[in-house]
Design an enzyme around this catalytic site. Structure first.
Site, PDB file in Angstrom:
ATOM      1  N   ASP A   1       0.808  -1.265   0.019  1.00  0.00           N
ATOM      2  CA  ASP A   1       0.272   0.044  -0.046  1.00  0.00           C
ATOM      3  C   ASP A   1       0.995   1.187  -0.028  1.00  0.00           C
ATOM      4  O   ASP A   1       1.781   1.480   1.042  1.00  0.00           O
ATOM      5  CB  ASP A   1      -0.861  -0.040   1.378  1.00  0.00           C
ATOM      6  CG  ASP A   1      -1.975   0.999   1.346  1.00  0.00           C
ATOM      7  OD1 ASP A   1      -1.708   2.157   0.795  1.00  0.00           O
ATOM      8  OD2 ASP A   1      -2.699   0.858   2.166  1.00  0.00           O
TER       9      ASP A   1
ATOM     10  N   ASN B   1      -7.169  12.569 -10.037  1.00  0.00           N
ATOM     11  CA  ASN B   1      -8.083  12.982 -11.294  1.00  0.00           C
ATOM     12  C   ASN B   1      -8.088  14.552 -11.343  1.00  0.00           C
ATOM     13  O   ASN B   1      -7.472  15.175 -10.351  1.00  0.00           O
ATOM     14  CB  ASN B   1      -9.406  12.249 -11.470  1.00  0.00           C
ATOM     15  CG  ASN B   1     -10.200  12.692 -10.219  1.00  0.00           C
ATOM     16  OD1 ASN B   1     -10.563  13.894  -9.880  1.00  0.00           O
ATOM     17  ND2 ASN B   1     -10.737  11.745  -9.172  1.00  0.00           N
TER      18      ASN B   1
ATOM     19  N   GLY C   1      -9.408   4.308  -5.580  1.00  0.00           N
ATOM     20  CA  GLY C   1      -8.052   3.818  -5.803  1.00  0.00           C
ATOM     21  C   GLY C   1      -7.123   4.374  -4.827  1.00  0.00           C
ATOM     22  O   GLY C   1      -7.135   4.571  -3.819  1.00  0.00           O
ATOM     23  N   VAL C   2      -6.059   4.535  -5.421  1.00  0.00           N
ATOM     24  CA  VAL C   2      -4.555   5.312  -4.724  1.00  0.00           C
ATOM     25  C   VAL C   2      -5.213   6.653  -4.094  1.00  0.00           C
ATOM     26  O   VAL C   2      -4.903   6.946  -2.839  1.00  0.00           O
ATOM     27  CB  VAL C   2      -3.683   5.549  -5.548  1.00  0.00           C
ATOM     28  CG1 VAL C   2      -2.444   6.481  -4.867  1.00  0.00           C
ATOM     29  CG2 VAL C   2      -3.125   4.201  -6.121  1.00  0.00           C
ATOM     30  N   ASP C   3      -5.845   7.430  -4.762  1.00  0.00           N
ATOM     31  CA  ASP C   3      -6.565   8.734  -4.370  1.00  0.00           C
ATOM     32  C   ASP C   3      -7.258   8.646  -3.095  1.00  0.00           C
ATOM     33  O   ASP C   3      -6.993   9.327  -2.279  1.00  0.00           O
ATOM     34  CB  ASP C   3      -7.331   9.181  -5.734  1.00  0.00           C
ATOM     35  CG  ASP C   3      -7.361  10.876  -5.739  1.00  0.00           C
ATOM     36  OD1 ASP C   3      -6.780  11.331  -4.930  1.00  0.00           O
ATOM     37  OD2 ASP C   3      -8.226  11.297  -6.493  1.00  0.00           O
TER      38      ASP C   3
ATOM     39  N   SER D   1      -2.559   5.086 -13.958  1.00  0.00           N
ATOM     40  CA  SER D   1      -3.451   5.075 -14.868  1.00  0.00           C
ATOM     41  C   SER D   1      -3.857   3.454 -14.992  1.00  0.00           C
ATOM     42  O   SER D   1      -4.897   3.056 -15.880  1.00  0.00           O
ATOM     43  CB  SER D   1      -2.978   5.248 -16.214  1.00  0.00           C
ATOM     44  OG  SER D   1      -3.241   6.725 -16.485  1.00  0.00           O
ATOM     45  N   THR D   2      -3.108   2.512 -14.310  1.00  0.00           N
ATOM     46  CA  THR D   2      -3.486   1.199 -14.520  1.00  0.00           C
ATOM     47  C   THR D   2      -4.736   0.450 -13.693  1.00  0.00           C
ATOM     48  O   THR D   2      -4.887  -0.570 -13.693  1.00  0.00           O
ATOM     49  CB  THR D   2      -2.210   0.240 -14.288  1.00  0.00           C
ATOM     50  OG1 THR D   2      -2.001   0.363 -12.710  1.00  0.00           O
ATOM     51  CG2 THR D   2      -1.278   0.665 -14.964  1.00  0.00           C
TER      52      THR D   2
HETATM   53  P1  ADP Z   1      -5.971   5.375 -12.157  1.00  0.00           P
HETATM   54  O1  ADP Z   1      -7.273   6.194 -11.968  1.00  0.00           O
HETATM   55  O2  ADP Z   1      -4.773   6.357 -12.390  1.00  0.00           O
HETATM   56  O3  ADP Z   1      -6.118   4.219 -12.941  1.00  0.00           O
HETATM   57  P2  ADP Z   1      -6.059   4.022  -9.621  1.00  0.00           P
HETATM   58  O4  ADP Z   1      -5.861   4.364  -8.095  1.00  0.00           O
HETATM   59  O5  ADP Z   1      -7.506   3.335  -9.838  1.00  0.00           O
HETATM   60  O6  ADP Z   1      -5.526   4.993 -10.648  1.00  0.00           O
HETATM   61  O7  ADP Z   1      -5.004   2.991  -9.833  1.00  0.00           O
HETATM   62  C1  ADP Z   1      -3.571   3.079 -10.074  1.00  0.00           C
HETATM   63  C2  ADP Z   1      -2.991   1.567  -9.551  1.00  0.00           C
HETATM   64  O8  ADP Z   1      -2.664   1.673  -8.088  1.00  0.00           O
HETATM   65  C3  ADP Z   1      -3.775   0.435  -9.720  1.00  0.00           C
HETATM   66  O9  ADP Z   1      -2.961  -0.518 -10.303  1.00  0.00           O
HETATM   67  C4  ADP Z   1      -4.291   0.361  -8.466  1.00  0.00           C
HETATM   68  O10 ADP Z   1      -4.412  -1.517  -8.472  1.00  0.00           O
HETATM   69  C5  ADP Z   1      -3.293   0.669  -7.574  1.00  0.00           C
HETATM   70  N1  ADP Z   1      -3.518   0.872  -6.279  1.00  0.00           N
HETATM   71  C6  ADP Z   1      -4.793   1.136  -5.634  1.00  0.00           C
HETATM   72  N2  ADP Z   1      -4.855   1.649  -4.360  1.00  0.00           N
HETATM   73  C7  ADP Z   1      -3.457   1.412  -4.080  1.00  0.00           C
HETATM   74  C8  ADP Z   1      -2.852   1.496  -2.753  1.00  0.00           C
HETATM   75  N3  ADP Z   1      -3.287   2.016  -1.741  1.00  0.00           N
HETATM   76  N4  ADP Z   1      -1.266   1.369  -2.887  1.00  0.00           N
HETATM   77  C9  ADP Z   1      -0.611   1.534  -4.032  1.00  0.00           C
HETATM   78  N5  ADP Z   1      -1.259   0.989  -5.293  1.00  0.00           N
HETATM   79  C10 ADP Z   1      -2.638   1.165  -5.221  1.00  0.00           C
END
Ligand code: ADP
Length: 167
Positions: free
Chosen positions: A9, A23, A31-33, A121-122
């Site tokens: 994480d 975004n 997600g990460v955000d 973006s993945t």
């Molecule tokens: P985007 O909108 O740019 O695709 P996301 O947050 O949906 O961003 O996903 C980007 C990547 O980060 C994906 O591979 C997702 O699995 C991963 N991800 C989601 N949550 C976390 C986290 N807490 N720490 C690290 N990577 C994460």
């Protein structure tokens, strides 16, 4: 520059700067955000709001990056960057490369020496992992920066494996 891969994480990393796959609204998301705002606390959103009220009235454009406080995260800054939404018909790789380049440029301007990146973006934006990994690694490798420690933090085993193969 050392490039390392970590599975886990991104909000648990101790680094100078954590990159957020934001975004353009800068108002949070999934997600990460979502994880960054949740764990970092309201100070981050407050600074994002101020950015929307000043420099980025129409949002942060795709491929650009901007820093805020990291709030309660174990970092000094969060660098927000907006990845492109994947399109099978329109090649947006230059915008994805730009996210990595601009994030490191902002990191340099802050004096950050260690930076943690997610696989931009993945997730919700649908970019195929292997291509996203290739763009991330080749872009970062080609840059001249004072950042010494670039860490890619991959959420699951699959993403970690794909990055490892690409590295
Ligand atoms: P985007 O909108 O740019 O695709 P996301 O947050 O949906 O961003 O996903 C980007 C990547 O980060 C994906 O591979 C997702 O699995 C991963 N991800 C989601 N949550 C976390 C986290 N807490 N720490 C690290 N990577 C994460």
């Amino acid at each position: 520059m050392d490039i390392t891969l970590v599975q886990g994480d991104i909000t648990a990393q101790t680094v100078d700067a954590i990159v957020n796959a934001a975004n353009s609204s800068l108002m949070g998301g999934g997600g990460v955000d979502g994880a960054i705002h949740h764990k970092g606390g309201p100070e981050i959103l407050e600074e994002c709001r101020a950015l929307r009220a000043s420099r980025y009235g129409r949002g942060l454009p795709t491929g650009q990056a901007v820093a805020t406080t990291a709030g309660r995260l174990s970092a000094r800054w969060v660098i927000h960057t907006v990845g492109p939404v994947y399109s099978p018909v329109d090649d947006r790789s230059a915008a994805l490369a730009s996210c990595y380049r601009e994030s490191l440029r902002v990191a340099d301007s802050l004096g950050a020496r260690s930076v943690a990146f997610p696989a931009i973006s993945t997730g919700i934006f649908g970019w195929p992992l292997d291509d996203g990994a290739r763009i991330a690694l080749s872009t970062v490798r080609g840059l001249s920066t004072a950042v010494e420690d670039v860490r890619f933090v991959l959420f699951d085993e699959e993403a970690y494996g794909v990055f490892k193969a690409a590295l």
